[in-house]
Write a protein that holds these residues in place. Sequence first.
Motif, PDB file in Angstrom:
ATOM      1  N   VAL A   5       0.858  -1.185   0.000  1.00 20.51           N
ATOM      2  CA  VAL A   5       0.000   0.000   0.000  1.00 20.51           C
ATOM      3  C   VAL A   5       0.893   1.234   0.000  1.00 20.51           C
ATOM      4  CG1 VAL A   5      -1.737   1.302   1.284  1.00 20.51           C
ATOM      5  CG2 VAL A   5      -1.863  -1.199   1.196  1.00 20.51           C
ATOM      6  N   LEU A   6       0.596   2.149  -0.906  1.00 23.22           N
ATOM      7  CA  LEU A   6       1.351   3.392  -1.024  1.00 23.22           C
ATOM      8  C   LEU A   6       0.681   4.466  -0.173  1.00 23.22           C
ATOM      9  CD1 LEU A   6       1.881   3.297  -4.885  1.00 23.22           C
ATOM     10  CD2 LEU A   6       3.308   2.293  -3.086  1.00 23.22           C
ATOM     11  N   TRP A   7       1.419   4.982   0.802  1.00 22.50           N
ATOM     12  CA  TRP A   7       0.919   5.986   1.739  1.00 22.50           C
ATOM     13  C   TRP A   7       1.484   7.356   1.359  1.00 22.50           C
ATOM     14  CZ3 TRP A   7      -2.538   6.570   5.542  1.00 22.50           C
ATOM     15  CH2 TRP A   7      -2.388   7.646   6.408  1.00 22.50           C
ATOM     16  N   GLN A  50      -2.209   7.356  10.576  1.00 18.62           N
ATOM     17  CA  GLN A  50      -0.867   7.430  10.015  1.00 18.62           C
ATOM     18  C   GLN A  50      -0.573   6.104   9.308  1.00 18.62           C
ATOM     19  OE1 GLN A  50       0.880  10.383  10.129  1.00 18.62           O
ATOM     20  NE2 GLN A  50      -1.058  11.084  11.006  1.00 18.62           N
ATOM     21  N   ALA A  51       0.553   6.013   8.647  1.00 18.49           N
ATOM     22  CA  ALA A  51       0.917   4.805   7.907  1.00 18.49           C
ATOM     23  C   ALA A  51       0.906   3.575   8.801  1.00 18.49           C
ATOM     24  CB  ALA A  51       2.285   4.988   7.251  1.00 18.49           C
ATOM     25  N   SER A  52       1.450   3.682   9.988  1.00 16.26           N
ATOM     26  CA  SER A  52       1.503   2.534  10.908  1.00 16.26           C
ATOM     27  C   SER A  52       0.102   2.108  11.341  1.00 16.26           C
ATOM     28  CB  SER A  52       2.373   2.849  12.120  1.00 16.26           C
ATOM     29  OG  SER A  52       1.858   3.971  12.819  1.00 16.26           O
ATOM     30  N   ASP A  53      -0.811   3.076  11.507  1.00 17.22           N
ATOM     31  CA  ASP A  53      -2.202   2.752  11.866  1.00 17.22           C
ATOM     32  C   ASP A  53      -2.885   1.992  10.736  1.00 17.22           C
ATOM     33  OD1 ASP A  53      -1.991   4.288  14.290  1.00 17.22           O
ATOM     34  OD2 ASP A  53      -2.393   6.111  13.116  1.00 17.22           O
ATOM     35  N   LEU A  54      -2.642   2.448   9.512  1.00 15.67           N
ATOM     36  CA  LEU A  54      -3.250   1.795   8.363  1.00 15.67           C
ATOM     37  C   LEU A  54      -2.732   0.363   8.233  1.00 15.67           C
ATOM     38  CD1 LEU A  54      -5.078   1.840   5.929  1.00 15.67           C
ATOM     39  CD2 LEU A  54      -3.189   2.817   4.602  1.00 15.67           C
ATOM     40  N   LYS A  55      -1.439   0.168   8.407  1.00 18.61           N
ATOM     41  CA  LYS A  55      -0.864  -1.182   8.349  1.00 18.61           C
ATOM     42  C   LYS A  55      -1.523  -2.087   9.380  1.00 18.61           C
ATOM     43  CE  LYS A  55       3.541  -3.646   9.046  1.00 18.61           C
ATOM     44  NZ  LYS A  55       3.332  -4.733   8.153  1.00 18.61           N
ATOM     45  N   LYS A  56      -1.662  -1.592  10.588  1.00 19.98           N
ATOM     46  CA  LYS A  56      -2.283  -2.378  11.660  1.00 19.98           C
ATOM     47  C   LYS A  56      -3.728  -2.718  11.306  1.00 19.98           C
ATOM     48  CE  LYS A  56      -3.430  -2.250  16.550  1.00 19.98           C
ATOM     49  NZ  LYS A  56      -3.679  -1.429  17.702  1.00 19.98           N
ATOM     50  N   VAL A 109       2.542  -4.465   3.565  1.00 28.79           N
ATOM     51  CA  VAL A 109       3.601  -3.464   3.630  1.00 28.79           C
ATOM     52  C   VAL A 109       2.981  -2.123   3.262  1.00 28.79           C
ATOM     53  CG1 VAL A 109       5.801  -2.685   2.661  1.00 28.79           C
ATOM     54  CG2 VAL A 109       5.373  -5.136   2.987  1.00 28.79           C
ATOM     55  N   VAL A 110       3.111  -1.147   4.149  1.00 26.57           N
ATOM     56  CA  VAL A 110       2.649   0.207   3.848  1.00 26.57           C
ATOM     57  C   VAL A 110       3.893   1.051   3.646  1.00 26.57           C
ATOM     58  CG1 VAL A 110       1.341   2.211   4.659  1.00 26.57           C
ATOM     59  CG2 VAL A 110       0.509  -0.104   5.142  1.00 26.57           C
ATOM     60  N   LEU A 111       4.110   1.466   2.414  1.00 25.11           N
ATOM     61  CA  LEU A 111       5.279   2.256   2.045  1.00 25.11           C
ATOM     62  C   LEU A 111       4.970   3.731   2.230  1.00 25.11           C
ATOM     63  CD1 LEU A 111       8.144   2.272   0.890  1.00 25.11           C
ATOM     64  CD2 LEU A 111       7.105   2.280  -1.405  1.00 25.11           C
ATOM     65  N   ASP A 112       5.643   4.358   3.195  1.00 19.04           N
ATOM     66  CA  ASP A 112       5.396   5.766   3.541  1.00 19.04           C
ATOM     67  C   ASP A 112       6.116   6.672   2.546  1.00 19.04           C
ATOM     68  OD1 ASP A 112       5.026   8.251   4.659  1.00 19.04           O
ATOM     69  OD2 ASP A 112       5.540   7.603   6.698  1.00 19.04           O
ATOM     70  N   LEU A 113       5.349   7.305   1.675  1.00 18.35           N
ATOM     71  CA  LEU A 113       5.876   8.222   0.671  1.00 18.35           C
ATOM     72  C   LEU A 113       5.505   9.670   0.981  1.00 18.35           C
ATOM     73  CD1 LEU A 113       4.875   6.051  -2.406  1.00 18.35           C
ATOM     74  CD2 LEU A 113       7.166   6.293  -1.433  1.00 18.35           C
ATOM     75  N   SER A 114       5.033   9.900   2.204  1.00 16.47           N
ATOM     76  CA  SER A 114       4.610  11.257   2.592  1.00 16.47           C
ATOM     77  C   SER A 114       5.827  12.156   2.735  1.00 16.47           C
ATOM     78  CB  SER A 114       3.824  11.215   3.892  1.00 16.47           C
ATOM     79  OG  SER A 114       4.641  10.765   4.957  1.00 16.47           O
TER      80      SER A 114
END
Length: 114
Positions: A65-67, A84-90, A107-112
């Motif tokens: 997932v692209l964040w 946040q990205a970590s919340d979405l992953k959870k 895997v949530v890839l943080d691109l912010s």
Amino acid sequence: MIEHQLAGGNRCDITASIQTPAGRKMLVVEVKGQWNSELFTAAQLQLADRYAVHPTAEEQGVYLVLWFGADEKIAGLKNHENLQASDLKKNLEEGLPIELVGKVDVVVLDLSRR
């Protein structure tokens, strides 16, 4: 390889293959942006049900997932909870059916641009 053509007209976003002494192995990867309306269903309905069933994928895969940040929509909806990205992953991991736990890696890839 990007957009790998699989059986039944299915096209997986990304695949990686290797030939081992035990035979060919393939990793299937489904990619979604955080705004995609299918964000919370694609791990099962696309990755597991369509792509990971390929014999060389062995019912395993990666859901990528692209964040792009908390200001962007999540699954087509405004991010009222300021996730946040970590919340979405959870949330995505907790939403996986029990039979996919250990088979689908989220895997949530943080691109912010923080």
